[in-house]
Scaffold this active site. Structure first.
Site, PDB file in Angstrom:
ATOM      1  CG  HIS A 117      -2.362   0.616   0.864  1.00 34.36           C
ATOM      2  ND1 HIS A 117      -2.506   1.819   1.324  1.00 34.36           N
ATOM      3  CD2 HIS A 117      -3.431   0.355   0.197  1.00 34.36           C
ATOM      4  CE1 HIS A 117      -3.689   2.293   0.984  1.00 34.36           C
ATOM      5  NE2 HIS A 117      -4.363   1.206   0.304  1.00 34.36           N
ATOM      6  CG  ASP A 178      -9.733   6.516   8.117  1.00 32.73           C
ATOM      7  OD1 ASP A 178     -10.125   6.402   8.991  1.00 32.73           O
ATOM      8  OD2 ASP A 178      -9.309   7.697   7.405  1.00 32.73           O
ATOM      9  CD  GLU A 289     -11.208   9.803  10.183  1.00 34.65           C
ATOM     10  OE1 GLU A 289     -11.400  10.117   8.616  1.00 34.65           O
ATOM     11  OE2 GLU A 289     -10.385   8.893  10.457  1.00 34.65           O
TER      12      GLU A 289
END
Length: 538
Positions: A117, A178, A289
């Site tokens: 990632h 997340d 958030e």
């Protein structure tokens, strides 16, 4: 007489030609020998790697090399010489020790790769060895359910798997990212930030112990009390000082349900004031958030597929077209028997906020579904062929005192729409972070994470094209530098040592010293482009 001297003493220009030819000959001979030596060294490396007595194995297959040469960012490709699929920590240690013993004359470097990632080739190793950390499944997860619960996990374990395993014991990690389909070693090497960070700090603040393989192949156990310098250096250390092969993660009792809330603001000052109020409110919400929405048509209508409006009639009249709006996203964890009490508390806290009343949307989901919410989006994007595209993301830490100036310029002049990916914005409390780690933060006690998470449409020359997004990112960074905002990149990317020096600031000397101690040949994580392995041909 003069002709006799000319015959007896050749001209100066002739001597110079002889010298030039002689020097050229020496250079050709030297380079030929050098090439032969390099080719000999390179040709013997695969056989020397194959000869290592490992429980796992090396792969030299083209398909395997191509796979690890790419990452989520989909912009950089560097092919390694080999991919190590370790089955034990000793496989990693023996490989690194072997390359260390080859000395500075070897060009080999080593990169640990988790779920791939990375955004800009940080887990790649050109012509070197990439370690597939997801192959490392030892030790198996061990959950301790005592008074101070924790779980011991492999550095190659995915957070989603840790969630499912710890929930079997009614426990859960406290701090998340997340997206949960990332490895432990990957997020701990960077920080690990999400909406829980205001309360518990990032993931690197929720680790008790680590097992590290250093750049010399030594396996070291470390914690705050034991080998503390390495422990703190590796956390947020961008893979520069060692490879995380094991971690002890702090746990807490797990809830079963989540009350998930979204509200909108048109006024940025009211939005940030409420965010900052909530991160200091005692037992208000468990997750805070926010994100920026610019020129989005039918926004609230899109929310209806997952959320319920408190006032459906007023919500249907709300227009988002052509506007810059700020969404506050909140979550409250609870168990089913607490539903009535939690609803009352949430209603009370929401009554103190200054959002647009008609934009209050809520839903109730399971704890697992909330934490794994991005994966649901991933599945949809994959089905449309929109996941494996370039992701030119930009993540910034911005001091609280500069966030309004930043928003005015960036959301007013530079970013004109947010249809190609979310723009996150939320405050974190620096007191929950450990300044002994390698993560670089702004000087102030409160700072904001602002993340531009764009996806580029291949072959597009429009606003959603790669070049346009990169140009926008460049304008944002240039503005930050020009205005001296004290901004720091999260998941940083620089290509020169001078730029890295500026990024680390006063921490550079400590960072550089740790590198010289734990990875003296600069073998590890070359894709970060912080240090370069020096080649010695002697």
């Amino acid at each position: 007489m003069s002709s006799y001297r000319k015959m007896r003493y050749p001209s100066f220009s002739l001597f110079r030609e002889y010298n030039i030819l002689f020097i050229r000959g020496l250079m050709i001979l030297f380079l030929s020998c050098l090439t032969i030596r390099l080719n000999f060294c390179i040709s013997t490396i695969p056989s020397s790697l194959k000869a290592l007595p490992l429980k796992g194995h090396f792969s030299f297959e083209e398909a395997d090399l191509k796979h690890v040469a790419r990452d989520f960012g989909n912009r950089y490709q560097s092919h390694p010489m080999a991919v190590l699929h370790p089955k034990s920590v000793s496989d990693i240690a023996d490989t690194i020790k072997h390359i260390w013993n080859l000395g500075p004359s070897s060009q080999l470097t080593v990169a640990a790769r988790g779920h791939g990632h990375s955004l800009q080739g940080q887990a790649q190793s050109h012509g070197g060895v990439v370690i597939n950390m997801e192959s490392l499944r030892v030790p198996e997860m061990q959950v301790y359910t005592g008074e101070s619960p924790y779980v011991d996990v492999s550095g190659g374990e995915l957070w989603i798997n840790i969630l499912h395993e710890t929930l079997r014991y009614g426990l859960t990690p406290r701090s998340w990212t997340d997206y949960l389909h990332l490895t432990v070693g990957g997020t701990l090497s960077n920080g690990g930030v999400s909406g829980q960070a205001f309360r518990h700090g990032p993931q690197i603040s929720n680790v008790q112990k680590l097992e590290i393989v250093t750049g010399t192949g030594e396996v070291v156990n470390c914690s705050e009390e034991q080998n503390g310098d390495l422990f703190h250096g590796v956390l947020g250390g961008l893979g520069q000082f060692g490879i995380i092969t094991k971690a002890r993660i702090v746990l807490e009792p797990a809830p079963t349900m989540v009350k998930w809330i979204r509200v909108l603001y048109a006024d940025f000052t009211a939005f940030t004031r409420d965010q900052e109020k909530l991160i200091f409110a005692e037992k208000a919400f468990d997750y805070v958030e926010g994100f920026v929405i610019i020129n989005r048509t039918g926004l609230l209508n899109n929310w209806r597929s997952s959320f319920n409006p408190q006032d459906p009639v007023q919500a249907s009249k709300f227009k988002s077209d052509g506007r810059t709006l700020f969404c506050l996203e909140l979550a409250k964890y609870y168990n089913l028997e607490e539903t009535l009490v939690v609803n009352q508390k949430v209603e009370k806290h929401l009554s103190h906020l200054n959002h647009i009343p008609s934009t209050l949307f809520q839903t109730e989901v399971t704890y697992v579904d909330f934490l794994d919410r991005v994966h649901i989006s991933e599945i949809k994007l994959r089905s449309k062929g929109l996941w494996d595209v370039p992701h030119p993301w930009l993540n910034l830490f911005i001091p609280k005192t500069k966030i309004h100036h930043f928003a005015e310029v960036v959301f007013g002049n530079i970013v004109t729409e947010t249809s190609n990916g979310p723009v996150l914005i939320y405050p974190v409390n620096k007191s929950k972070w450990d300044n002994r780690t390698s993560v670089v933060m702004p000087e102030e006690d409160i700072f904001y994470l602002v993340a531009f998470l764009a996806s580029a449409v291949p072959s597009s020359n429009g606003p959603d094209g790669l070049e346009n997004i990169l140009s926008q990112n460049k304008k944002i960074l240039e503005y930050c530098e020009r205005s001296h905002l004290g901004v720091k990149q999260y998941l940083p990317h620089y290509t020169t040592e001078e730029a890295w020096r500026v990024h680390f600031g006063s921490q550079w000397q400590i960072f550089q010293h740790r590198k010289s101690v734990y990875d003296p040949l600069a073998m590890l994580a070359p894709g970060q482009q912080i240090f370069q392995k020096s080649i010695n041909f002697s």
